[in-house]
Scaffold this motif. Structure first.
Motif, short mmCIF file in Angstrom:
data_model
loop_
_atom_site.label_atom_id
_atom_site.label_comp_id
_atom_site.label_asym_id
_atom_site.label_seq_id
_atom_site.Cartn_x
_atom_site.Cartn_y
_atom_site.Cartn_z
N VAL A 1 0.83 -1.20 0.00
CA VAL A 1 0.00 0.00 0.00
C VAL A 1 0.87 1.26 0.00
O VAL A 1 0.56 2.24 -0.68
N ALA A 2 1.96 1.23 0.75
CA ALA A 2 2.85 2.39 0.81
C ALA A 2 3.44 2.71 -0.57
O ALA A 2 3.55 3.88 -0.96
N THR A 3 3.80 1.67 -1.32
CA THR A 3 4.35 1.88 -2.66
C THR A 3 3.29 2.45 -3.59
O THR A 3 3.56 3.37 -4.37
N LEU A 4 2.08 1.91 -3.51
CA LEU A 4 0.99 2.44 -4.32
C LEU A 4 0.76 3.92 -4.02
O LEU A 4 0.62 4.74 -4.93
N GLU A 5 0.74 4.28 -2.75
CA GLU A 5 0.53 5.68 -2.37
C GLU A 5 1.67 6.56 -2.89
O GLU A 5 1.42 7.66 -3.40
N GLU A 6 2.90 6.07 -2.80
CA GLU A 6 4.04 6.85 -3.30
C GLU A 6 3.91 7.09 -4.80
O GLU A 6 4.11 8.21 -5.28
N TRP A 7 3.57 6.04 -5.54
CA TRP A 7 3.42 6.19 -6.99
C TRP A 7 2.32 7.18 -7.33
O TRP A 7 2.49 8.05 -8.19
N LEU A 8 1.18 7.06 -6.65
CA LEU A 8 0.06 7.95 -6.94
C LEU A 8 0.42 9.41 -6.62
O LEU A 8 0.06 10.32 -7.37
N ARG A 9 1.13 9.62 -5.52
CA ARG A 9 1.53 10.99 -5.18
C ARG A 9 2.48 11.55 -6.24
O ARG A 9 2.38 12.72 -6.62
N ARG A 10 3.38 10.74 -6.72
CA ARG A 10 4.32 11.20 -7.74
C ARG A 10 3.59 11.52 -9.05
O ARG A 10 3.88 12.53 -9.70
N TYR A 11 2.64 10.68 -9.42
CA TYR A 11 1.86 10.98 -10.63
C TYR A 11 1.03 12.25 -10.43
O TYR A 11 0.96 13.10 -11.34
N ALA A 12 0.42 12.40 -9.28
CA ALA A 12 -0.39 13.60 -9.01
C ALA A 12 0.48 14.85 -9.09
O ALA A 12 0.07 15.88 -9.65
N ASP A 13 1.68 14.79 -8.54
CA ASP A 13 2.59 15.93 -8.60
C ASP A 13 3.00 16.26 -10.04
O ASP A 13 3.36 17.40 -10.35
N ALA A 14 2.92 15.24 -10.92
CA ALA A 14 3.26 15.44 -12.33
C ALA A 14 2.07 15.92 -13.15
O ALA A 14 2.17 16.07 -14.38
N GLY A 15 0.93 16.16 -12.50
CA GLY A 15 -0.25 16.66 -13.20
C GLY A 15 -1.18 15.58 -13.71
O GLY A 15 -2.01 15.84 -14.58
N VAL A 16 -1.07 14.38 -13.16
CA VAL A 16 -1.89 13.25 -13.60
C VAL A 16 -3.03 13.02 -12.61
O VAL A 16 -2.81 13.01 -11.39
N SER A 17 -4.24 12.82 -13.15
CA SER A 17 -5.39 12.53 -12.28
C SER A 17 -6.22 11.37 -12.84
O SER A 17 -7.40 11.24 -12.54
N GLU A 18 -5.60 10.54 -13.66
CA GLU A 18 -6.28 9.39 -14.26
C GLU A 18 -5.37 8.18 -14.16
O GLU A 18 -4.15 8.32 -14.08
N ALA A 19 -5.95 6.98 -14.21
CA ALA A 19 -5.14 5.77 -14.18
C ALA A 19 -5.92 4.60 -14.76
O ALA A 19 -7.14 4.53 -14.62
N LEU A 20 -5.20 3.69 -15.42
CA LEU A 20 -5.76 2.42 -15.85
C LEU A 20 -5.34 1.38 -14.84
O LEU A 20 -4.14 1.16 -14.61
N LEU A 21 -6.31 0.73 -14.22
CA LEU A 21 -6.04 -0.26 -13.19
C LEU A 21 -6.17 -1.65 -13.77
O LEU A 21 -7.18 -1.99 -14.38
N LEU A 22 -5.15 -2.46 -13.58
CA LEU A 22 -5.18 -3.81 -14.11
C LEU A 22 -4.34 -4.72 -13.22
O LEU A 22 -3.53 -4.25 -12.41
N ALA A 23 -4.54 -6.01 -13.36
CA ALA A 23 -3.78 -6.95 -12.54
C ALA A 23 -2.31 -6.92 -12.89
O ALA A 23 -1.44 -6.95 -12.03
N GLY A 24 -2.01 -6.85 -14.17
CA GLY A 24 -0.62 -6.86 -14.62
C GLY A 24 -0.24 -8.21 -15.17
O GLY A 24 -0.87 -9.23 -14.86
N GLY A 25 0.80 -8.23 -15.99
CA GLY A 25 1.14 -9.44 -16.72
C GLY A 25 2.08 -10.40 -16.01
O GLY A 25 2.55 -11.36 -16.63
#
Length: 306
Positions: A91-115
């Protein structure tokens, strides 16, 4: 435009070409950090405001993902980075990534399980990420989720779409109880019939999320078959296999003309269809896919007129 002429001659009416142009207009497209780095100026290639997905392939550093997202956001595009659940440790990593994207001007995301075959850590599915509440708390107003019209063996080993479709029903309920703007974006396919049938099943099950259909951009036939096999594309791969057996067409590049024509005709015949938009996977190159989509949708003429 050459494509529209071909489409009209194949479908038998000018209205068919107009249907296709209307369906492709407003398309989205996918890039990776390494492919985005090869494009000197996205504003000269894509219509203003185009939604650009940034694919997070296993092994890609988050620094590269955020840098690409930041560049595209500053160039005026709607940026939607992939968030692959199984590649996120906790969860901490997810929050860090989201904060970094938000700081970059991003407010959208595609959520998927991953390959990945096994999760790196805490998350195994996009649902588990959604349940954290982080997206709402950190201002992510639009969330897209993955759809698999032809099944996904990682989710439904029996080849059906039962588990994956049940997950979409959960996500429909999530959309209804939150203020998130949501849509489904699908794996690419080559035959519109299973995609249309799947969209009807979802609608009958009470799903109302718009569907953005994955479209393979122009590419060599051998390239498409390679990607189709590695990505688990289902029965519609037969379209490519039949083409490979036709020596007259074997060496010609594939273009998704027939696929788009069928989708556009369906949408015209069924205004209540969940299918609303095309999402391009540029398997033959970002520039080639964007230029083709621009010609088909009339974006080239519109940009010139502007």
């Amino acid at each position: 435009m050459a494509f529209l002429k071909d489409a009209v001659s194949g479908a038998g009416s000018v209205s068919s070409g107009r249907q296709i142009a209307a369906f492709v207009n407003g398309y989205s497209i996918e890039v990776m950090p390494r492919t985005a780095a090869k494009i000197a100026d996205f504003s000269a290639l894509l219509p203003a405001g185009t939604r650009v997905y940034v694919a997070h392939i296993e092994g890609t550093p988050i620094d590269d993902m955020v840098a690409t997202a930041s560049r595209l956001a500053h160039e005026g595009f709607a940026v939607m980075p992939h968030l692959p659940a199984r590649m996120i440790a906790d969860v901490a990593t997810l929050e860090e990534w989201l904060r970094r994207y938000a700081d970059a001007g991003v407010s959208e995301a595609l959520l998927l399980a991953g390959g990945t075959a096994k999760p790196y850590g805490a998350f195994n599915s996009s649902i588990e990420m959604m349940e954290t509440g982080l997206f709402d708390r950190l201002g992510f107003r639009r969330l897209h989720v993955a759809g698999h019209p032809e099944g996904n063996r990682d989710i439904d080993p029996d080849g059906s779409t039962a588990v994956a479709d049940a997950a979409l029903s959960w996500k429909q309920a999530f959309c209804e109880r939150t203020d998130a703007e949501m849509a489904i974006v699908t794996q690419f396919a080559f035959d519109a019939r299973p995609v249309i049938a799947w969209s009807k099943r979802l609608r009958e099950a009470g799903v109302t999320l718009p569907i953005h259909v994955g479209v393979a951009g122009p590419a060599r036939l051998q390239t498409l078959i390679k990607y189709a096999l590695s990505c688990g594309v289902g029965p519609s791969i037969r379209v490519l296999q039949r083409r490979a057996m036709d020596l007259r067409r074997l060496m010609l590049p594939y273009e998704p003309a027939d696929f788009l024509a069928d989708l556009a005709a369906h949408c015209a015949d069924d205004p209540a269809s969940l299918i609303t938009q095309a999402h391009f996977f540029p398997l033959g190159g970002v520039t080639k896919a964007a230029e083709w989509a621009n010609e088909v949708s009339g974006a080239v003429a519109l940009r010139a007129a502007g």
